[in-house]
Structure formats: structure tokens, C-alpha cells
Design an enzyme around this catalytic site. Structure first.
Site, PDB file in Angstrom:
ATOM      1  N   LYS A  74       1.248   4.093  -3.021  1.00 50.22           N
ATOM      2  CA  LYS A  74       0.755   5.054  -2.953  1.00 50.22           C
ATOM      3  C   LYS A  74       2.155   6.447  -3.168  1.00 50.22           C
ATOM      4  O   LYS A  74       1.914   7.313  -3.797  1.00 50.22           O
ATOM      5  CB  LYS A  74       0.331   5.599  -1.535  1.00 50.22           C
TER       6      LYS A  74
ATOM      7  N   TYR B 249       0.834  -1.181   0.153  1.00 45.53           N
ATOM      8  CA  TYR B 249       0.028   0.040   0.038  1.00 45.53           C
ATOM      9  C   TYR B 249       0.663   1.132   0.016  1.00 45.53           C
ATOM     10  O   TYR B 249       0.800   2.280  -1.036  1.00 45.53           O
ATOM     11  CB  TYR B 249      -1.188  -0.163   1.066  1.00 45.53           C
TER      12      TYR B 249
HETATM   13  N1  LIG Z   1      -8.653   6.420   4.942  1.00 44.76           N
HETATM   14  C1  LIG Z   1      -7.549   6.957   5.302  1.00 44.76           C
HETATM   15  O1  LIG Z   1      -7.228   7.067   6.557  1.00 44.76           O
HETATM   16  C2  LIG Z   1      -6.639   7.489   4.063  1.00 44.76           C
HETATM   17  C3  LIG Z   1      -7.012   7.390   2.851  1.00 44.76           C
HETATM   18  N2  LIG Z   1      -6.188   8.061   1.977  1.00 44.76           N
HETATM   19  C4  LIG Z   1      -6.313   7.871   0.273  1.00 44.76           C
HETATM   20  O2  LIG Z   1      -7.592   8.414   0.215  1.00 44.76           O
HETATM   21  C5  LIG Z   1      -8.272   7.855  -0.821  1.00 44.76           C
HETATM   22  C6  LIG Z   1      -9.568   7.374  -0.350  1.00 44.76           C
HETATM   23  O3  LIG Z   1      -9.598   6.508   0.497  1.00 44.76           O
HETATM   24  P1  LIG Z   1     -10.972   6.069   1.464  1.00 44.76           P
HETATM   25  O4  LIG Z   1     -11.948   6.890   1.095  1.00 44.76           O
HETATM   26  O5  LIG Z   1     -10.566   5.981   2.602  1.00 44.76           O
HETATM   27  O6  LIG Z   1     -11.104   4.829   0.974  1.00 44.76           O
HETATM   28  P2  LIG Z   1     -12.280   4.163   0.005  1.00 44.76           P
HETATM   29  O7  LIG Z   1     -11.974   2.745  -0.010  1.00 44.76           O
HETATM   30  O8  LIG Z   1     -13.598   4.367   1.115  1.00 44.76           O
HETATM   31  O9  LIG Z   1     -12.459   4.736  -1.250  1.00 44.76           O
HETATM   32  C7  LIG Z   1     -11.923   4.450  -2.408  1.00 44.76           C
HETATM   33  C8  LIG Z   1     -13.077   4.309  -3.387  1.00 44.76           C
HETATM   34  O10 LIG Z   1     -12.042   4.234  -4.624  1.00 44.76           O
HETATM   35  C9  LIG Z   1     -12.958   3.253  -5.401  1.00 44.76           C
HETATM   36  N3  LIG Z   1     -12.069   2.228  -6.168  1.00 44.76           N
HETATM   37  C10 LIG Z   1     -11.357   1.439  -5.686  1.00 44.76           C
HETATM   38  N4  LIG Z   1     -10.705   0.795  -6.951  1.00 44.76           N
HETATM   39  C11 LIG Z   1     -11.277   1.325  -7.891  1.00 44.76           C
HETATM   40  C12 LIG Z   1     -11.130   1.043  -9.194  1.00 44.76           C
HETATM   41  N5  LIG Z   1     -10.301   0.066  -9.835  1.00 44.76           N
HETATM   42  N6  LIG Z   1     -11.888   2.085 -10.275  1.00 44.76           N
HETATM   43  C13 LIG Z   1     -12.665   3.144  -9.601  1.00 44.76           C
HETATM   44  N7  LIG Z   1     -12.888   3.262  -8.570  1.00 44.76           N
HETATM   45  C14 LIG Z   1     -12.194   2.278  -7.519  1.00 44.76           C
HETATM   46  C15 LIG Z   1     -13.625   2.312  -4.219  1.00 44.76           C
HETATM   47  O11 LIG Z   1     -15.025   1.833  -4.975  1.00 44.76           O
HETATM   48  C16 LIG Z   1     -14.071   3.383  -3.302  1.00 44.76           C
HETATM   49  O12 LIG Z   1     -15.421   4.175  -3.514  1.00 44.76           O
HETATM   50  C17 LIG Z   1      -7.334   6.678  -1.365  1.00 44.76           C
HETATM   51  O13 LIG Z   1      -6.780   7.163  -2.402  1.00 44.76           O
HETATM   52  C18 LIG Z   1      -6.650   6.570  -0.026  1.00 44.76           C
HETATM   53  O14 LIG Z   1      -5.256   5.960  -0.549  1.00 44.76           O
HETATM   54  C19 LIG Z   1      -4.945   8.697   2.307  1.00 44.76           C
HETATM   55  C20 LIG Z   1      -4.533   9.010   3.615  1.00 44.76           C
HETATM   56  C21 LIG Z   1      -5.587   8.381   4.644  1.00 44.76           C
HETATM   57  C1  LIG Z   2      -2.753  -2.793  16.896  1.00 42.60           C
HETATM   58  C2  LIG Z   2      -4.322  -2.713  17.013  1.00 42.60           C
HETATM   59  C3  LIG Z   2      -4.772  -2.500  18.539  1.00 42.60           C
HETATM   60  O1  LIG Z   2      -5.799  -1.822  18.956  1.00 42.60           O
HETATM   61  C4  LIG Z   2      -4.781  -1.276  16.418  1.00 42.60           C
HETATM   62  C5  LIG Z   2      -4.733  -1.294  14.903  1.00 42.60           C
HETATM   63  C6  LIG Z   2      -4.896  -0.013  14.304  1.00 42.60           C
HETATM   64  C7  LIG Z   2      -4.656   0.034  12.607  1.00 42.60           C
HETATM   65  C8  LIG Z   2      -5.677  -0.914  12.130  1.00 42.60           C
HETATM   66  C9  LIG Z   2      -4.590   1.463  12.450  1.00 42.60           C
HETATM   67  C10 LIG Z   2      -3.190   2.032  12.953  1.00 42.60           C
HETATM   68  C11 LIG Z   2      -2.988   3.193  12.056  1.00 42.60           C
HETATM   69  C12 LIG Z   2      -3.991   2.932  10.934  1.00 42.60           C
HETATM   70  C13 LIG Z   2      -3.488   3.650   9.502  1.00 42.60           C
HETATM   71  C14 LIG Z   2      -2.996   5.185   9.532  1.00 42.60           C
HETATM   72  O2  LIG Z   2      -3.949   5.795  10.051  1.00 42.60           O
HETATM   73  C15 LIG Z   2      -2.499   5.536   8.294  1.00 42.60           C
HETATM   74  C16 LIG Z   2      -3.528   5.209   7.055  1.00 42.60           C
HETATM   75  C17 LIG Z   2      -3.260   5.885   6.163  1.00 42.60           C
HETATM   76  C18 LIG Z   2      -3.873   5.544   4.615  1.00 42.60           C
HETATM   77  O3  LIG Z   2      -3.494   6.196   3.770  1.00 42.60           O
HETATM   78  C19 LIG Z   2      -4.739   4.565   4.817  1.00 42.60           C
HETATM   79  C20 LIG Z   2      -5.084   3.987   6.097  1.00 42.60           C
HETATM   80  C21 LIG Z   2      -4.121   4.082   6.949  1.00 42.60           C
HETATM   81  C22 LIG Z   2      -2.982   2.892   6.420  1.00 42.60           C
HETATM   82  C23 LIG Z   2      -4.683   3.520   8.556  1.00 42.60           C
HETATM   83  C24 LIG Z   2      -5.185   1.798   8.646  1.00 42.60           C
HETATM   84  C25 LIG Z   2      -5.602   1.573   9.768  1.00 42.60           C
HETATM   85  C26 LIG Z   2      -4.363   1.634  10.898  1.00 42.60           C
HETATM   86  C27 LIG Z   2      -3.087   0.695  10.363  1.00 42.60           C
END
Ligand SMILES: NC(=O)C1=CN([C@@H]2O[C@H](COP(=O)(O)OP(=O)(O)OC[C@H]3O[C@@H](n4cnc5c(N)ncnc54)[C@H](O)[C@@H]3O)[C@@H](O)[C@H]2O)C=CC1
Ligand SMILES: C[C@@H](CO)CCC[C@@H](C)[C@H]1CC[C@H]2[C@@H]3[C@H](O)CC4=CC(=O)CC[C@]4(C)[C@H]3CC[C@]12C
Length: 369
Positions: A163, A159
Site C-alpha cells: 500500500k 500488505y
Molecule cells: N477494510 C479496511 O479496513 C481498509 C481498507 N482499505 C483499502 O480500501 C480498499 C478496499 O478495501 P475493502 O473494500 O475493505 O476490500 P474488499 O476486499 O472488500 O474489496 C476489494 C475489491 O477489489 C477487488 N479486487 C481484488 N483484486 C482485484 C484485481 N486483481 N482486479 C480487480 N479487482 C480486484 C475485489 O474483488 C474486491 O471487490 C483497498 O484498497 C484497501 O487496501 C484501506 C484502509 C482500511
Molecule cells: C488479536 C485479536 C483478538 O481479539 C484481534 C485481531 C484483530 C485484527 C484482525 C484487526 C486489528 C486491527 C485490524 C486492521 C486495522 O484496522 C487496519 C487495517 C487497515 C487496512 O488497510 C486493511 C485492514 C486492516 C489491516 C485491519 C485488519 C484487521 C485487524 C488486523
């Protein structure tokens, strides 16, 4: 005058617009971008909630498609002024293969870039991640760092590697000539751990707590700080950056920005308790109940079980060696680059972000009963 000439003229495309972050970006654009004429939402899976958006003044076009398919991406991008590329495969639990993660996150991003170049779209915002920086495999802390803080970014997990590669491609594409001869202007936003309404991992942890009789057991020392940011503020940053990229291409093109707000610095578990506590869950222990070596052993056991069971079923628990290392390494951001470059201020205070998240969790709770 330029602004009024552009009133209701712009076409935006949000890839991954039906995901956790994507939905907030879509709703934020409709609320906060007055120059929008058409909003295209491109996702592998379209949500039923899109229907309610179609009655407003902005034309909302839902496109079911796959970012790994170049022709589908090109068709969606053609004629768009701005692309916000949030689609991605977020998997740190071993649900998808490394090849699939690479295909969606890297090849998908290449397809988006090429589509912009071929069809003449000039502005591209990429949703990157704090993970392109770290925590690294050596577990070095990143304490209140900013975009210029030196840090040895070394990844092995698919992952963060994907990214990081995708972000690099987006930044390198800045300045390429798009169809018509104008330069492509790109930038990348790096959210830390996003939380808020719709957060699947928070939902999973909540149900896990309910199964354990309303308790969660502390596994991570309270002193390990983990950066978190509210989804509404991340969405707002995307809207703002997309707008300002058009006004200040020379300053913002090719830049990266961490996503930040006023959410407090806490450990992953203590932060979650800000929401889980008011929903009736309790975090047991002021110190981790198990020693780190034992947790590591359990995490390794989970990884082994996942591998052994793979032919039969998908075993993907929250705890694995990678997630444990993530949760157990300090990674926090302190920066004002977004404020300096494009005037970003969080739209939601910490209190509001907290209240909104709690309200969502409580609603989820009552609908489950
Ligand atoms: N959730 C988090 O804490 C973080 C997320 N991100 C980034 O933010 C973005 C959004 O993440 P989330 O909303 O959390 O994830 P999510 O899984 O809820 O949303 C991702 C979306 O992309 C779509 N998708 C996946 N594969 C696809 C494909 N082949 N073609 C078209 N659409 C596709 C999915 O259907 C989904 O709706 C991602 O790029 C992720 O890497 C970055 C930092 C933290
Ligand atoms: C060891 C467990 C005991 O309670 C807790 C496990 C927590 C994990 C599932 C999360 C801890 C840190 C998270 C990640 C972090 O916030 C950064 C992220 C950035 C992204 O771009 C995608 C999501 C994630 C990787 C996020 C995923 C969940 C954790 C690993």
C-alpha cells in the site's frame, strides 16, 4: 455556468467497485454526484446487486476485469474523466502470497496510472490506508496524529509495504502529462480501520462469538486505542475528493488525507462491542485474560501451523503476530485537513453509523437463522 454545462457529462470509473468499500462508493456516487453520466464498475468479481442499479438515470457499466492486466485496465479507463481506484488485495492473514499482494496492489496501481496517462484521464483518487504510516514494526504508538505528524514508518508485512509503494507511485504521478497534454491530478485517501454494513471481519468475529456461546474473550487492554471510520463516511470522502480535485487541482493534487469521522476512540475489541453487544454478544474480562507473551506465543503457533498446513489446506485464523501487533498498538488520527482542503464533514453521525451497522448485523443474524 461551468457546473450546468457539465451537468450529466462525467464518466467515473470505480475499480474494486464490488468490494466492501467499493459498493458504498458506487452507491454514494449515484446518490450524490449529479454530474454523473456513466458509472463504470471494474472488479474481478461482479456482484448481482449491480443489476438493480442499471434501471436508474445514470448509465451503469459493469466490467469484469483484473487490475494486473494492463490492457483490461486501459480499456476500462479510456474515456473516463475520473478514476477512483479502490481495488486491492486486503490480506493480513496470510491467505495470499506476498508476490500476489504486490502484483495486485502495486502493479495494479501502476497499470491504473499508466492507463490514465495513455488514455487522457486527468483525475485519479487512490484508496490508500492508515497502514502506509503504521503501526510500524517497532510498535510505536501514533496517538491522535495527523498527516504531518512525524512517525517512523517501517514495514515488513507485504500488505502495508504494498500500500505504501502504491501510494507513493500515485503521488509521484501527480503532474504527469496525460494524453492531450493536460496534467494528471492525483491524491490518496488513508482510511483507518473501516467498519459498517458488509464488513467481513466484523461478520467473522460475530460468528466466532456465536460459536463460543455468545462470548468473546478480551485479549487487548482497553487502553490501546485503534482508529475506526464508518464506511459511509469513507465513501462520502471519496465522492467529495473526486469532485473537488477537479475544482482545486493546485491545492489538492499530490496530497494525502486521512479518512476520519466522529467514531469514538476505543480499543479494537471495545469498539466492536458497540455493535456486537446489541446483537447479544458479551466481552468477557475487564483486562486481557491471557498475558501478552502467551498471546504472542499462540499467534506464532498459528503462523507455524499455517506454514506447515499450507500444502494441505489454508489455515488463516484472525490471530497472527502481525494482527496481534496491529490490535495491540495505539493508532488514532485527529485531523481536519480534509475539512480545510475540500470542505469535508462526515455525512453520518456516530449514532447513525452505529445504528446502521447494528441493523445490518441484526439482519444478517435473522437471515442466518
Ligand atoms: N477494510 C479496511 O479496513 C481498509 C481498507 N482499505 C483499502 O480500501 C480498499 C478496499 O478495501 P475493502 O473494500 O475493505 O476490500 P474488499 O476486499 O472488500 O474489496 C476489494 C475489491 O477489489 C477487488 N479486487 C481484488 N483484486 C482485484 C484485481 N486483481 N482486479 C480487480 N479487482 C480486484 C475485489 O474483488 C474486491 O471487490 C483497498 O484498497 C484497501 O487496501 C484501506 C484502509 C482500511
Ligand atoms: C488479536 C485479536 C483478538 O481479539 C484481534 C485481531 C484483530 C485484527 C484482525 C484487526 C486489528 C486491527 C485490524 C486492521 C486495522 O484496522 C487496519 C487495517 C487497515 C487496512 O488497510 C486493511 C485492514 C486492516 C489491516 C485491519 C485488519 C484487521 C485487524 C488486523
Amino acid at each position: 455556468m461551468a457546473d450546468s454545462a457539465q451537468a450529466q457529462k462525467l464518466v467515473y470509473l470505480v475499480t474494486g467497485g464490488c468490494g466492501f468499500l467499493g459498493e458504498h462508493v458506487v452507491r454514494m456516487l449515484l446518490q450524490q454526484e449529479p454530474r454523473l453520466r456513466e458509472l463504470r464498475i471494474f472488479d474481478l468479481h461482479l456482484g448481482p446487486w449491480l443489476e438493480e442499479l442499471k434501471t436508474g438515470p445514470v448509465q451503469v457499466t459493469a466490467i469484469q476485469g483484473d487490475v494486473t492486466q494492463a490492457h483490461e485496465v486501459a480499456a476500462a479507463v479510456a474515456g473516463a474523466h475520473v478514476v477512483i481506484h479502490t481495488a486491492g488485495l486486503v490480506d493480513v492473514f496470510g491467505r495470499a502470497s506476498p508476490e500476489t499482494i504486490h502484483e495486485v496492489n502495486v502493479q495494479g496501481t501502476k497499470n491504473v496510472i499508466e492507463a490514465c496517462v495513455q488514455t487522457g484521464t486527468q483525475f485519479l483518487v487512490y484508496t490508500s490506508s492508515m497502514e502506509v504510516v503504521g503501526p510500524n514494526i517497532k510498535g510505536h504508538p501514533f496517538y491522535r496524529g495527523n498527516e504531518d505528524t512525524p512517525y517512523e514508518a517501517v514495514h515488513r508485512h507485504p500488505y502495508p509495504s504494498s500500500k505504501a509503494r502504491a501510494e507513493q507511485l500515485v503521488l509521484e504521478a501527480n503532474g504527469r502529462k496525460v494524453r492531450g497534454g493536460l496534467p494528471l491530478v492525483t491524491c490518496a485517501l488513508r482510511p483507518t480501520g473501516i467498519y459498517g454494513e458488509g464488513h467481513q471481519i466484523m461478520r467473522d468475529i460475530y460468528y466466532q462469538g456465536l460459536r463460543l456461546g455468545g462470548r468473546l474473550f478480551r485479549a487487548i487492554p482497553a487502553s490501546v486505542e485503534h482508529g475506526r471510520v464508518y464506511v459511509g463516511n469513507v465513501a462520502w470522502m471519496h465522492v467529495l475528493v473526486a469532485r473537488e480535485l477537479q475544482q482545486r487541482p493546485a491545492l489538492m493534487g499530490g496530497q494525502v488525507y486521512f479518512c476520519y469521522d466522529k467514531s469514538p476512540y476505543k480499543s479494537y475489541e471495545d469498539f466492536n462491542m458497540e455493535f456486537l453487544g446489541p446483537c447479544g454478544l458479551r466481552l468477557v474480562g475487564t483486562r486481557p485474560l491471557l498475558p501478552y507473551w502467551l498471546l504472542m506465543l499462540l499467534a506464532a503457533l498459528n503462523a507455524l501451523l499455517q506454514w506447515l498446513l499450507r500444502p494441505l489446506l489454508l489455515y488463516a485464523p484472525l490471530l497472527n503476530p502481525y494482527t496481534l501487533a496491529m490490535a495491540n498498538t495505539t493508532f488514532t488520527v485527529s485531523t481536519n485537513k480534509a475539512q480545510r482542503h475540500f470542505g469535508y464533514e462526515p455525512l453520518f453521525s456516530w449514532e447513525e453509523s452505529r445504528t446502521r451497522t447494528i441493523r445490518w448485523m441484526q439482519a444478517m443474524d435473522s437471515s442466518a437463522q
